[in-house]
Design an enzyme around this catalytic site. Structure first.
Site, mmCIF file in Angstrom:
data_model
loop_
_atom_site.group_PDB
_atom_site.id
_atom_site.type_symbol
_atom_site.label_atom_id
_atom_site.label_comp_id
_atom_site.label_asym_id
_atom_site.label_seq_id
_atom_site.Cartn_x
_atom_site.Cartn_y
_atom_site.Cartn_z
ATOM 1 N N CYS B 418 48.161 46.045 3.588
ATOM 2 C CA CYS B 418 47.207 45.904 2.494
ATOM 3 C C CYS B 418 47.678 44.981 1.386
ATOM 4 C CB CYS B 418 46.881 47.273 1.919
ATOM 5 S SG CYS B 418 48.319 48.180 1.360
ATOM 6 N N HIS B 462 47.869 52.157 -1.533
ATOM 7 C CA HIS B 462 47.013 51.084 -1.043
ATOM 8 C C HIS B 462 46.856 50.045 -2.138
ATOM 9 C CE1 HIS B 462 44.253 49.313 1.711
ATOM 10 N NE2 HIS B 462 43.164 49.534 0.985
ATOM 11 N N ASP B 478 37.678 45.285 -0.259
ATOM 12 C CA ASP B 478 38.928 45.678 0.399
ATOM 13 C C ASP B 478 39.117 44.842 1.653
ATOM 14 O OD1 ASP B 478 41.160 46.796 1.406
ATOM 15 O OD2 ASP B 478 40.423 48.862 1.423
#
Lengths: 317, 669
Positions: B418, B462, B478
């Site tokens: 991420c 994250h 995202d």
């Protein structure tokens, strides 16, 4: 425990040693019966009286005689017969003309050790006179009471009841005796010694008083103060309760009997040279103490067996 | 005062110290921990082998050397960690002069203190369990020291290690602790709670194990992935949001220096407007584990800040003090909120800034995209589509990035997690002229259905992006979701399942989830019993409204009610009972051995009779007779001393019956 043994030794060296000597002396006359002799002295120190019951000729009288001699003090022997009267034991009041009053002439019971031989040959009336005096420690006559000397220790002998011409002691009066013992036949070696050695009468004649009345009183007082632990008291109570609930017995032991157990156990502990009571002391004295106080229901065997059974089944705490 | 310690007591005290200090030892530098353990082992050897005692020179060298080492390493003696390490070192030094009962008592009592200081660092259930055992051991050591003081250690104990019996230790330790429970309950419920912990601000982080920081440089989140410990737990009052909405917002990062993303100080101002909750809002309470940071986490977008915290312009929740203990806070989040439809020029400039001359290929790519897609939304969709269609992979096993991080990642490496995606995505957006920033936090969580709470672990950390769109304001994008949808839908564990094994087996994972349920219960019922809950409790039993003085009086009275009978019991009765029990147990042991040897002790048989009877069957009956006499004397005689009972216990423990020609006696039967 070494400390306490030393302490006991410092405390009363004389009487305890003389007691040992006295027991040894009796053992020298009556062979192989140390257990019975120990019980006899236990009865003496516990302040009770002793009944010896056995067949004629096994040495009852000799034992009683020997104990009477070594215990010291005055001793008297009364041969019980069926024409013996209470006055022959207790004494009589005679009219003294010069003094114009009755004078009491003490009978043979006024002694430290009284040997009542073949007590079941006398009539119940005479027996009662003896037993009353034993219980009261005094003689009442003509509105006067005459105290008996101290210590006062009666050793009665008795033939088993199935012989002719006897008056069995009433059950209710048997518990005037602290312990009832029997001697039994001697073992083989002892009987041989009896045959080989000098006559018992000669030996008895050679016995000297070892203890004094004061010694006996002091030892009794010492025994009464010995330490009794909780478990031992528990054990006494457990035994007494067992007699009260046992199916074969008509009635259990009384609180007086429980007190007697405690006193006897203490006396035995003293004889063993301990300053505290073991369950063993209770157990070893239980049968002679309880058997003659208990009556079995019809067809329930003998109280001796019941007592053994109770001892086997009661847990030692 | 000058009584000697038996070797086994020394062993026990040293062991109690090591057990009590172990959690501290694991947290201090290895060489220091090793030195402390060495000191303990050496002291044990001195006791066991009767080595010479250290002189005063050695002892003071140990003491001052230890002090110097701690100062050298920590630079201070203040602070939780440095102070507790110093305590460990000093107790270890104290071991070198522990030759008297008094010193042993000091060391053992300090063991309690070492145990208590553990709670400054962690209040985990497992640790609590371990420390209970430590407490029991310290208690057993104190009991043992007292035995030495009373000189009632049985002779068998003089020979050191064999003299330590586990069963007795366990009994000594637990019995006294059980007795303390009523008192502990009274203190727990009634002792005044402070609004905040006494030890306030921490000076050092939790030994490197922390939550999210307010910066993101390569690897910061990867470090968290391997940390399976809980970050926080959330309980929802009403609806539980769907998984794809579980974005727990943490620090928002604007500045980028080519390598590290960091926060904007300007964000600390209050938001211009705050969301208004409607019926779509989620209300929940969060139990947060200590993180040593000031961040609190909430779903997009928190309506307001809980007490002790404030809401920043980027909708971060910032606490006044770092979270050093387990805390609990309530939040309401409104998902349909639009953040900052207007963007100030300064902020727009920052949100578009890229370091000069970096990532030329990404810039080129951005310009090409811009030409094809004049609309911002279309451009973003195209990039996400590109991530999704081309060979991009989600994995922790990736390579570090160099100066042109975004270039290397987007065009060469194409494997990352991420942090890589969010970073490269925001660089690409900024190059294309779309204001963008990075949001770090946690995503998802494990739903514990039976207890109704959501467990978020550190490994759920994250990073995602937010872009500013005309008319819509800051919008969450995202990029990781485009590459690895399962990361978002099922959590990091599932996305990484092929490549990594740090979560261990499935079984272990389940076990940990179960354990967390217990931990949650523990947190809520024990650790969560704070000043407020205490007030509620007192109100329920009618003790509210009492002055501090009256409450103190109630506390003292109750404590006395609990303690006085206990003290009486332990002082007198228990001591007597325990020792007669001990005597009886010793004799029962003898009886059992006789039973096994074929002698049947009768019910109504006195010890002396039993012993006398044994002369027929035992070769060593004389020993049994001696034992029976001793037992009878102790049991029925005037109260024997504890020492005599202990000696009898030891003596009878070593006795075994030896049959007299067992074979012949069997034949004769």
């Amino acid at each position: 425990m070494n400390d306490s043994a030393d302490r006991a030794g410092d405390h009363r060296p004389g009487p305890l040693q003389r007691l040992e000597q006295a027991i040894a002396a009796v053992n020298g006359v009556i062979l192989g019966k140390s257990r019975q002799i120990e019980l006899a002295f236990s009865a003496l120190l516990a302040g009770g009286h002793l009944l010896i019951e056995d067949l004629p000729g096994v040495g009852k009288t000799t034992l009683a005689h020997a104990i009477a001699i070594v215990t010291g003090g005055q001793w008297q022997r009364i041969q019980f017969t069926n024409d013996l009267l209470p006055a022959d034991i207790l004494g009589v009041s005679v009219w003294r003309r010069e003094a114009e009053s009755f004078e009491f002439r003490p009978g043979p019971i006024f002694a430290n050790v009284v040997l009542a031989d073949e007590v079941n040959r006398a009539t119940p009336r005479t027996q009662s006179a003896l037993l009353e005096a034993m219980a009261e420690q005094q003689v009442s006559m003509d509105a006067h009471t005459h105290g008996l000397p101290r210590p006062f220790f009666v050793i009665a002998t008795q033939n088993p009841l199935d012989l002719v011409g006897t008056y069995p002691l009433p059950d209710s009066q048997l518990d005037r005796f602290l312990l009832r013992i029997s001697l039994g036949y001697p073992a083989r070696e002892q009987e041989r010694a009896l045959l080989v050695e000098a006559d018992r009468r000669t030996l008895l004649a050679g016995l000297q008083p070892v203890l004094s009345p004061a010694d006996v009183l002091e030892l009794s007082a010492a025994a009464a103060t010995l330490h009794v632990s909780e478990p031992v008291l528990d054990y006494i109570q457990a035994l007494v309760e067992a007699t009260r609930t046992h199916a074969a017995l008509r009635a259990g032991l009384s609180p007086r009997a429980a007190l007697a157990m405690l006193a006897t156990a203490r006396a035995r502990a003293l004889l063993e040279g301990r300053d505290y009571v073991l369950p063993d002391d209770v157990k070893q004295t239980f049968a002679p103490l309880a058997a003659h106080r208990l009556q079995c229901n019809p067809n329930s065997g003998e109280s001796e067996h019941v007592v053994e059974q109770i001892l086997d089944e009661t847990r030692v705490p | 005062m000058n009584q000697a310690l038996s070797p086994s007591t020394v062993l026990l005290v040293v062991a109690a110290f090591v057990v009590a200090a172990l959690p501290h030892l694991t947290a201090m530098p290895g060489w220091l921990a090793l030195a402390i353990v060495a000191a303990a082992v050496w002291r044990a050897l001195v006791a066991l082998l009767d080595l010479p005692r250290p002189g005063w020179l050695v002892r003071s060298a140990l003491t001052f050397g230890g002090l110097a080492l701690v100062i050298m390493h920590y630079g201070t003696l203040w602070g939780r960690r440095a102070a507790t390490v110093l305590l460990c070192v000093m107790v270890a030094a104290k071991l070198s002069e522990m030759f008297r009962l008094r010193d042993a008592r000091v060391v053992a009592t300090l063991g309690y203190f070492l145990i208590a200081t553990q709670f400054l660092f962690s209040q985990q259930l497992l640790l609590f369990g371990y420390l209970l055992i430590g407490c029991a051991l310290v208690t057993a050591a104190l009991v043992r020291i007292q035995r030495d003081a009373d000189k009632i250690s049985p002779p068998a104990d003089d020979g050191a290690p064999g003299g330590i019996r586990v069963a007795r230790l366990a009994r000594d330790g637990t019995l006294l602790m059980l007795m303390a429970i009523p008192f502990a309950l009274v203190m727990f419920t009634l002792f005044p709670r402070l609004g905040s912990p006494l030890w306030g601000m921490p000076e050092n982080a939790l030994d490197g194990r922390t939550g999210l920081s307010d910066e993101m440089s390569p690897g910061t989140i990867a470090d968290l992935f391997v940390d399976d410990s809980p970050a926080f737990r959330a309980e929802f009052d009403g609806l539980v949001p769907p998984r794809e909405q579980l974005y727990w917002r943490g620090p928002v990062l604007w500045r980028f220096d080519g390598r590290t993303w960091s926060r904007l100080f300007y964000s600390n101002r209050a938001p211009e407007r705050t969301p208004r909750p409607d019926r779509n809002a989620f209300a929940y309470s969060v139990q947060m584990e200590p993180s040593e940071r000031r961040w609190l986490f909430a779903l997009d977008y928190p309506v307001g800040a809980p007490a002790d915290a404030r809401l920043s312009a980027d909708f971060e929740l910032i606490r006044k003090r770092p979270v050093t203990t387990l805390i609990s806070y309530d939040v309401i989040s409104q998902p349909d909120f639009r953040d900052a439809p207007e963007l100030q020029q300064t902020l727009r400039r920052i949100a578009l800034h890229l370091p000069e001359g970096s990532n030329p290929r990404t810039r080129q790519r951005a310009e090409a995209l811009r030409r094809r897609y004049p609309e911002d939304e279309a451009l973003i969709d195209a990039v996400l589509e590109w991530f999704n269609q081309e060979e991009f992979f989600y994995s922790l096993e990736t390579a570090p990035l160099g100066r042109h991080g975004a270039d290397e990642f987007l065009f060469d490496l194409r494997v990352g997690y991420c942090e890589y995606y969010a970073s490269a995505f925001v660089v690409l957006m900024r190059a294309a002229g779309i204001p963008a920033r990075i949001v770090t936090g946690y995503q998802g969580g494990l739903w514990q259905p039976s207890d109704g709470y959501l467990l978020v672990r550190q490994s759920d950390a994250h990073a995602w992006a937010e872009v500013w769109l005309e008319g819509r304001g800051w919008t969450r994008v995202d990029p990781t979701a485009a590459v690895s949808p399962s990361r978002i839908e099922e959590g990091a564990r599932s996305a990484l399942s092929d490549s990594a094994g740090w979560f261990g087996t499935e079984w272990l994972y389940q076990l940990r989830n179960q354990y967390d349920r217990l931990q949650n219960l523990w947190n809520k019922s024990i650790l969560g019993f704070d000043a407020q809950r205490q007030r509620d409790f007192l109100a329920r039993i009618g003790l509210d409204g009492l002055s501090i003085g009256a409450r103190a009086a109630v506390l003292v009275a109750l404590a006395a009610i609990v303690l006085v009978p206990l003290v009486l019991l332990t002082q007198g009765l228990a001591r007597w009972v325990r020792n007669t029990d001990r005597l009886d147990r010793a004799w029962q042991r003898v009886r059992r051995r006789l039973q096994r040897a074929g002698m049947r002790p009768g019910r109504g048989e006195t010890p002396l009779e039993l012993a006398a009877r044994s002369t027929d069957s035992l070769a060593n009956a004389d020993e049994l007779i001696t034992l029976a006499e001793k037992y009878s004397a102790l049991k029925y005689g005037p109260v024997g001393s504890l020492g005599e009972i202990a000696r009898f216990d030891a003596e009878s423990a070593g006795w075994r019956p030896y049959r007299l020609n067992p074979r012949r006696s069997k034949q004769s039967q």
